[in-house]
Write a protein that holds these residues in place. Structure first.
Motif, PDB file in Angstrom:
ATOM      1  N   THR A 139       4.475   3.546  -2.587  1.00  0.00           N
ATOM      2  CA  THR A 139       5.491   2.763  -3.445  1.00  0.00           C
ATOM      3  C   THR A 139       6.218   1.722  -2.469  1.00  0.00           C
ATOM      4  O   THR A 139       6.319   0.395  -3.039  1.00  0.00           O
ATOM      5  CB  THR A 139       6.453   3.396  -4.361  1.00  0.00           C
ATOM      6  N   MET A 140       6.852   2.174  -1.693  1.00  0.00           N
ATOM      7  CA  MET A 140       7.485   1.301  -0.493  1.00  0.00           C
ATOM      8  C   MET A 140       6.341   0.416   0.168  1.00  0.00           C
ATOM      9  O   MET A 140       6.887  -0.775   0.174  1.00  0.00           O
ATOM     10  CB  MET A 140       8.318   2.010   0.416  1.00  0.00           C
ATOM     11  N   ALA A 141       5.524   0.824   0.417  1.00  0.00           N
ATOM     12  CA  ALA A 141       4.358   0.076   1.428  1.00  0.00           C
ATOM     13  C   ALA A 141       3.853  -1.142   0.113  1.00  0.00           C
ATOM     14  O   ALA A 141       3.819  -2.478   0.332  1.00  0.00           O
ATOM     15  CB  ALA A 141       3.226   0.575   1.543  1.00  0.00           C
ATOM     16  N   ALA A 142       3.461  -0.861  -1.258  1.00  0.00           N
ATOM     17  CA  ALA A 142       2.937  -1.867  -2.059  1.00  0.00           C
ATOM     18  C   ALA A 142       4.209  -2.855  -2.455  1.00  0.00           C
ATOM     19  O   ALA A 142       3.802  -4.008  -2.548  1.00  0.00           O
ATOM     20  CB  ALA A 142       2.508  -1.123  -3.204  1.00  0.00           C
ATOM     21  N   THR A 143       5.261  -2.401  -2.605  1.00  0.00           N
ATOM     22  CA  THR A 143       6.430  -3.429  -3.166  1.00  0.00           C
ATOM     23  C   THR A 143       6.990  -4.171  -2.134  1.00  0.00           C
ATOM     24  O   THR A 143       7.190  -5.297  -2.311  1.00  0.00           O
ATOM     25  CB  THR A 143       7.535  -2.681  -3.390  1.00  0.00           C
ATOM     26  N   ALA A 144       6.829  -3.917  -0.668  1.00  0.00           N
ATOM     27  CA  ALA A 144       6.963  -4.821   0.507  1.00  0.00           C
ATOM     28  C   ALA A 144       6.138  -6.129   0.398  1.00  0.00           C
ATOM     29  O   ALA A 144       6.819  -7.083   0.917  1.00  0.00           O
ATOM     30  CB  ALA A 144       6.739  -3.975   1.721  1.00  0.00           C
ATOM     31  N   THR A 145       5.083  -6.109  -0.197  1.00  0.00           N
ATOM     32  CA  THR A 145       4.036  -7.351  -0.347  1.00  0.00           C
ATOM     33  C   THR A 145       4.009  -7.725  -1.490  1.00  0.00           C
ATOM     34  O   THR A 145       3.060  -8.866  -2.003  1.00  0.00           O
ATOM     35  CB  THR A 145       2.828  -7.165   0.303  1.00  0.00           C
ATOM     36  N   ALA A 146       4.605  -7.168  -2.760  1.00  0.00           N
ATOM     37  CA  ALA A 146       4.594  -7.643  -4.058  1.00  0.00           C
ATOM     38  C   ALA A 146       5.408  -8.796  -4.509  1.00  0.00           C
ATOM     39  O   ALA A 146       6.784  -8.640  -4.497  1.00  0.00           O
ATOM     40  CB  ALA A 146       4.724  -6.691  -5.168  1.00  0.00           C
ATOM     41  N   PRO A 147       5.223 -10.021  -4.582  1.00  0.00           N
ATOM     42  CA  PRO A 147       6.042 -11.231  -4.800  1.00  0.00           C
ATOM     43  C   PRO A 147       6.847 -10.970  -5.883  1.00  0.00           C
ATOM     44  O   PRO A 147       8.029 -11.457  -6.075  1.00  0.00           O
ATOM     45  CB  PRO A 147       5.193 -12.320  -4.803  1.00  0.00           C
ATOM     46  N   SER A 148       6.375 -10.246  -7.069  1.00  0.00           N
ATOM     47  CA  SER A 148       6.969 -10.185  -8.203  1.00  0.00           C
ATOM     48  C   SER A 148       8.515  -9.345  -8.174  1.00  0.00           C
ATOM     49  O   SER A 148       9.245  -9.432  -9.131  1.00  0.00           O
ATOM     50  CB  SER A 148       6.362  -9.879  -9.502  1.00  0.00           C
ATOM     51  N   VAL A 149       8.572  -8.443  -7.393  1.00  0.00           N
ATOM     52  CA  VAL A 149       9.464  -7.244  -7.432  1.00  0.00           C
ATOM     53  C   VAL A 149      10.885  -7.964  -6.689  1.00  0.00           C
ATOM     54  O   VAL A 149      10.876  -8.522  -5.761  1.00  0.00           O
ATOM     55  CB  VAL A 149       8.795  -6.297  -6.540  1.00  0.00           C
TER      56      VAL A 149
END
Length: 300
Positions: free
Chosen positions: A167-177
């Motif tokens: 979760t932390m890895a994916a959110t780090a590169t998700a521009p919408s978050v």
């Protein structure tokens, strides 16, 4: 999906985790206007113990059919919570419940590597594929707010820990978050809830109330956000009951409790708690009185 509204994504390891930790939050936001809620479930919970004796044969050491059965339980829980968008990470059955070993103090740990199934969710070589799969969901859904676990996964279960990592890895590169939260249980709320169960056995509570040290909790000072779910407690209780292989539910005169297969009663609280750990907005960050996960987030 609310294309120009609010979008919340939650990541949970097994069916029932979503309801125990965040069922009220899911129900509250699923019922809110212009708000879309997405649940990502990482495994089918194949290695869970079974609360119902007549269904014990479903367990992994017997027929190994528990995962499929729990899919049905999750569908019923989703309906109770009003949740329409739920996905299994990488597709149904891609990742298998890793199981756990019980450590001192009731904490959980990972099984020895040699005992892990080839599709075990916590497998050392699986992380990159899991991050990619979760990032793909985020790119499609474009959530502004994401909820996951803290680094310990709450109580140490290896699948919860891995869910935190991806979760932390994916959110780090998700521009919408715009905001990332961990679901937590503060010491004070836990103590008060357990105190509220004192004497409940006289009114039919079938399990021993847990001692505070038997349940995972965090210092009150680490909580930034309190979401009032009192208006949707009925939905949460119905969703808890849907997960009948994993837990039981008890109610009496305004008291509410549930127990897992360890038969330790835990309170069902009217507030769910979170720690804000990542934000690309100023409002709410570090606030001790935030009451809305979308505080400071503009719909987009």
């Amino acid at each position: 999906m609310a294309e120009n509204g609010r979008r919340l994504l939650l990541v949970h390891a097994h069916p029932d985790d979503e309801t125990i930790a965040t069922g009220g939050t899911i129900a509250r936001y699923a019922a809110a206007p212009d708000t879309h809620v997405t649940l990502v479930t990482c495994t089918l919970g194949e290695r869970g113990e079974v609360m119902v004796p007549e269904l014990a044969g479903l367990a992994a050491e017997h027929a190994d059919q528990l995962g499929g059965y729990r899919m049905g339980e999750l569908a019923a829980a989703r309906a109770a919570l009003g949740l329409s968008d739920q996905r299994f990470l990488g597709g149904v059955g891609r990742w298998r419940d890793s199981g756990m070993v019980v450590l001192a103090g009731g904490r959980a740990g990972a099984p020895p590597p040699g005992e892990l199934h080839p599709r075990a969710f916590c497998a050392p070589g699986a992380r990159a594929e899991q991050v990619e799969a979760l990032a793909k969901v985020m790119a499609e859904v474009r959530p502004q707010v994401v909820v996951g676990y803290d680094p310990s996964g709450g109580y140490g279960h290896p699948d919860h820990v891995r869910a935190h990592e991806i979760t932390m890895a994916a959110t780090a590169t998700a521009p919408s978050v715009r905001k990332v939260y961990w679901t937590v249980l503060p010491h004070g709320a836990l103590f008060d809830g357990l105190e509220g169960l004192a004497g409940a056995r006289e009114h039919g509570l079938p399990w021993r109330p847990a001692e505070p040290e038997e349940l995972a909790s965090v210092p009150d000072s680490s909580v930034t956000t309190r979401v009032d779910v009192s208006a949707v407690l009925g939905a949460k209780l119905a969703a808890l009951r849907a997960h009948a292989t994993q837990l039981g539910v008890w109610e009496h005169a305004g008291q509410r409790a549930f127990a897992l297969t360890n038969e330790l009663a835990q309170p069902v609280l009217a507030t769910e708690y979170f720690t804000l750990v990542g934000a690309r907005v100023d409002a709410g960050r570090g606030s001790l009185d935030e009451t809305d996960l979308f505080e400071g987030v503009e719909p987009s």
